[in-house]
Each structure stands twice: as structure tokens, then as C-alpha cells.
Design an enzyme around this catalytic site. Sequence first.
Site, mmCIF file in Angstrom:
data_model
loop_
_atom_site.group_PDB
_atom_site.id
_atom_site.type_symbol
_atom_site.label_atom_id
_atom_site.label_comp_id
_atom_site.label_asym_id
_atom_site.label_seq_id
_atom_site.Cartn_x
_atom_site.Cartn_y
_atom_site.Cartn_z
ATOM 1 N N GLU A 70 0.830 -1.200 0.000
ATOM 2 C CA GLU A 70 0.000 0.000 0.000
ATOM 3 C C GLU A 70 0.870 1.258 0.000
ATOM 4 O O GLU A 70 0.584 2.236 -0.686
ATOM 5 C CB GLU A 70 -0.900 -0.018 1.235
ATOM 6 N N LEU A 71 1.956 1.213 0.737
ATOM 7 C CA LEU A 71 2.885 2.335 0.796
ATOM 8 C C LEU A 71 3.507 2.605 -0.578
ATOM 9 O O LEU A 71 3.688 3.763 -0.969
ATOM 10 C CB LEU A 71 3.968 2.065 1.833
#
Length: 109
Positions: A70-71
Site C-alpha cells: 500500500e505504501l
Amino acid sequence: MVDGNAVCISFNRWEDTIRHSFVSHLSAEFHRKSISFSTCQNSDAAIAKAKVSVVILSEKSVSNYRFLNELVKVSACRSSHGLPVLPVFYGLTKLRGTLPTEYSPKKNK
């Protein structure tokens, strides 16, 4: 209230301390201020539609593959669309390693 999700909150969902304390308080404050938000939950669409991304980093978050994925998506939106990203260092009390020269505090002579 701002249309859409103005703020996308990214955090390690498998860390109960963050989810049940910090994120719940942050979400409540956004609600009180009429700021729309969502938890990104690996959603490319939520990340891409956000006007700001709040990334909550903790000691355990770096060991979670889903959070790191997600980062990467948040970082890609930052690079391609200029998405502002606000990092929050939750529960990190000690700086490990050294800061690069340009971030090191200047000594007064």
C-alpha cells in the site's frame, strides 16, 4: 463536507493498538471537522482519489507485506499526481542510524 474522500489513511490494519486507539481518534476528529476520509485498504481507487494521504508508520508496519504494498501505491501517486503525504511516526521513540547530512541538525559555532 468535502465530496469524495479527501484524506486516505494508510496504516497496518493488523496492529490492534494503532487501529483501536490512534486511527479511531483520528477518524473521530476528521468526522467532527467534516473532513471526509477512508482507510485505503489496498484500494488503488481510494488512494488515487484522495487529496491527502496520511501514512501511519510504526515499528511493526515495516514487517507487513500488505502495508508495504500500500505504501508503494501511495508513493506512486505522490510521484505521478503530486499527492501530498503526511507521515505519522506512531510509537517510535528512538532514531536508529544516522540522518543524511542535509537533515542533520546544524551546530552553532
